[in-house]
Design an enzyme around this catalytic site. Structure first.
Site, PDB file in Angstrom:
ATOM      1  N   ASP A 162       0.431 -18.937  14.138  1.00  0.00           N
ATOM      2  CA  ASP A 162       0.515 -18.312  15.778  1.00  0.00           C
ATOM      3  C   ASP A 162       1.374 -17.051  15.213  1.00  0.00           C
ATOM      4  O   ASP A 162       1.891 -16.923  14.449  1.00  0.00           O
ATOM      5  CB  ASP A 162       1.272 -19.541  16.218  1.00  0.00           C
ATOM      6  CG  ASP A 162       2.021 -19.246  17.511  1.00  0.00           C
ATOM      7  OD1 ASP A 162       1.012 -18.680  18.431  1.00  0.00           O
ATOM      8  OD2 ASP A 162       3.177 -19.258  17.951  1.00  0.00           O
TER       9      ASP A 162
HETATM   10 MG   LIG Z   1       3.840 -19.506  19.987  1.00  0.00          MG
END
Ligand SMILES: [Mg+2]
Length: 232
Positions: free
Chosen positions: A10
């Site tokens: 991420d």
């Molecule tokens: Mg994040």
């Protein structure tokens, strides 16, 4: 033999510090209007922003109204009349340039790129996320960047991961790990997609959800151990 071959990272609050980007963007906005940045001014903005988001979620105001008034209301409190929409655009430009690294992120990724296949999986706008990755020096270490905008789906949807998996050559689910700070997007998404998950939880927040990660870490440096990589 190592357990993992493919790592999905991420971006926001995993590799790049989103709060720092917000703060910097607000600072530039205030200064463009001749007002100094201060914690007090930041708190004023946060209060207005939260109030407007709550009104939006209750269906009392539109999304457009939220974005076109949050800065006109802030500057009104600071004694200035401004064009809210114009400042909103200014603020977003600043945010799209924000690329403050989380401590140790660049070193870690540069170390891992030689031994694993690295990919980005992020919700957001492709142009913005690509740009922030390039500015931070992270971009070239990843084999591909998957942004929700291009896939038509977003984390944690299974369809998002299906899209990603179809485009990673020779992917094996049990040799793949997702690393992210969000239980509802990264961890839930990883579990639904059938891969192992690593929750980045620097503040040690309690996990009251049903989504239990394979690993939980406080700092990125703990990944060296999990991935069995010697730190140089
Ligand atoms: Mg994040």
């Amino acid at each position: 033999m190592r357990k993992y071959r493919t790592l999905l990272f991420d971006i926001d609050d995993t590799l790049l510090d989103f709060a720092a980007a917000e703060q910097e963007s607000l600072r530039m906005l205030l200064e463009s209007q001749g007002i100094q940045y201060s914690t007090d001014n930041h708190n004023k903005y946060s209060q207005i922003n939260r109030r407007l988001w709550a009104a939006f979620e209750d269906g009392k105001i539109s999304r457009e109204e939220l974005f076109s008034t949050r800065f006109s209301l802030l500057f009104k409190e600071l004694g200035k009349v401004v064009d809210g929409m114009q400042l909103e655009e200014h603020y977003r430009r600043g945010l799209s340039e924000g690329h403050q690294l989380i401590a140790g992120a660049l070193e870690l990724i540069q170390e891992l790129q030689n031994e694993f296949d690295l990919y980005i999986v992020t919700n957001g706008i492709s142009k913005t996320q690509d740009r922030r990755l390039k500015l931070s020096g992270l971009f070239s270490s990843f084999k591909a960047v998957f942004v929700s905008e291009d896939t038509g789906y977003q984390k944690p949807m299974k369809e998002f991961f299906d899209f990603v998996f179809e485009r990673i050559p020779n992917l094996t689910l049990n040799e793949t790990l997702i690393i992210g700070d969000s239980l509802s997007a990264d961890i839930k998404g990883g579990i639904l997609a059938g891969i192992d998950t690593c929750w980045v939880n620097p503040k040690g927040v309690a996990n009251t959800t049903e989504w239990k990660p394979t690993y939980e870490i406080k700092s990125l440096s703990e990944l060296y151990n999990i991935l069995e990589v010697n730190r140089k």
